[in-house]
Scaffold this active site. Sequence first.
Site, mmCIF file in Angstrom:
data_model
loop_
_atom_site.group_PDB
_atom_site.id
_atom_site.type_symbol
_atom_site.label_atom_id
_atom_site.label_comp_id
_atom_site.label_asym_id
_atom_site.label_seq_id
_atom_site.Cartn_x
_atom_site.Cartn_y
_atom_site.Cartn_z
ATOM 1 N N ARG A 224 0.848 -1.190 0.000
ATOM 2 C CA ARG A 224 0.000 0.000 0.000
ATOM 3 C C ARG A 224 0.889 1.247 0.000
ATOM 4 O O ARG A 224 1.978 1.250 0.583
ATOM 5 C CB ARG A 224 -0.914 0.024 1.232
ATOM 6 C CG ARG A 224 -1.900 1.188 1.199
ATOM 7 C CD ARG A 224 -2.639 1.385 2.518
ATOM 8 N NE ARG A 224 -3.540 2.530 2.412
ATOM 9 C CZ ARG A 224 -4.132 3.117 3.451
ATOM 10 N NH1 ARG A 224 -3.933 2.655 4.688
ATOM 11 N NH2 ARG A 224 -4.935 4.152 3.273
ATOM 12 N N HIS A 225 0.430 2.296 -0.642
ATOM 13 C CA HIS A 225 1.167 3.557 -0.665
ATOM 14 C C HIS A 225 1.452 4.060 0.754
ATOM 15 O O HIS A 225 0.818 3.655 1.731
ATOM 16 C CB HIS A 225 0.374 4.631 -1.425
ATOM 17 C CG HIS A 225 -0.989 4.870 -0.854
ATOM 18 N ND1 HIS A 225 -1.211 5.596 0.294
ATOM 19 C CD2 HIS A 225 -2.215 4.452 -1.263
ATOM 20 C CE1 HIS A 225 -2.492 5.628 0.574
ATOM 21 N NE2 HIS A 225 -3.136 4.926 -0.358
ATOM 22 N N GLY A 226 2.386 4.990 0.866
ATOM 23 C CA GLY A 226 2.741 5.555 2.162
ATOM 24 C C GLY A 226 1.735 6.593 2.639
ATOM 25 O O GLY A 226 0.684 6.816 2.023
#
Length: 482
Positions: free
Chosen positions: A86-88
């Site tokens: 998942r993106h940050g």
Amino acid sequence: MSLALTTYRRCAPKTTQILLLSATWFCSVGHTSSYIDGLRLAPYFGTKTRYEEVNPFLLENPLLVHRKQDLLPGDCTPLQIVSVVRHGTRYPTQKQIRKMKKMYNLILDYGGGTDLVHDLQNWTMWYEDWMDGQLVKKGEQDMRNLAVRLASLFPSLFTAEKLKLCNMTFLTSSKHRCVDSTKAFISGLQDHCFGVSRGSVVEAEDAPCTEPVVNDSLMRFFDHCEKFVVQVEDNDTALYELDKFKEGPEMQQLRGKISALLNVPEQELNADLIQVAFFTCSFELAINKIENSPWCKLFDEEDGKVLEYLNDLKQYWKRGYGYNINSRSSCNLFQHIFHHLETAVTESKRSQKISNPVVMQFGHAETLLPLLALMGLFKDEKPLTAASFSLQSNRRFRSGHIVPYASNLLFVLYHCDLAKTPQEEYKVQLLLNENLLPFPHSQQSVCLYDDLKEQYSHLLDGCYVKEECKLLNVSHGLEDEL
């Protein structure tokens, strides 16, 4: 050292340190409550949870590799990693920011009479529509640090040679926060491998073979599944349990409490506005490391549990086990992962060099949750419903524990020495957020590759997304509710 004592030493004035012993340790300055206001709520932020909540040791050392001793011993060599990340940490979306502004304006218009309201009115509304879910600097660092930790944990896979020879694949969702997360990960990996700082992102001319490849059919499969879009995403009745909980006794009690605290008429408030006030606390903590935001002082830990359940109901019914199509829409991604594993096993058996030892794929919480549900992970005996809040305090499905910012699921394929492990040449482990994840069918942390294929044969051979996502029911009803 306990959190209580740490808190006391950090926030009490040195000249008048007085240790207060009660059910909870705390200290105060004037009318403000303890600096841990945000921290004690942090475990309940759901999908807005920072990664450090699942790995608290990273607060002290963001590059620390944990649980290394739990991986397979020296007679097994890692061949390949296939991941979904998942993106940050990100800014709020435009929709969330507009709700935040509405809540803030209510406080400006109505609020008064308390120090807390005064603090909220003096708080600066700095969130703007243009931010719209973009990756923040903290999110870039999330990804850079993750790259270094994974490279330290699996040094034989994340090597400078493999990076130079383009033996790594980097796929991403088309959303900016995912593309930027991928670039930040690559940059962190390059810094680690080459020992040269290249800034926060990688330029294509520096490393053209590591330029992220956009693939929304894999990373945003939910947008491409007509059945899901019609029956769940765009269906007003699909989140019935969520809507029911918004009007239920737990949320109504919380609504009355917030109304009284803010001096805002109760009819002006609803569950969405109360939730966005809670999320404002989470954004202040995750983005700016503000642990004593006035938004956090609106809520106590019991409120946090109610609002966590509100968020989990949404994730459960929209992305998790609520409807079969939620998880079935991720079949292509699941099969894609096993295609990479199968290719690596085949190459290894032929004594060939593994062509793709590292496959990093960057998406969303909405990418990970359906995939985990498809695999049967974090499934509770009974579905989450509006009426079951008090019965689900020990539920497995807690989105903040599963898919915080920067969450990651790793399939690690090993080749084992047959002289030491007869008939067990290839094994697989799952890591979720860098912690070993037991397989749901065995509750063991390692599985023979052939056994794993057999366990999921119904998905590898009998799940066809084109057919699964075809809308056959003209009434667009929810015929596959669990």
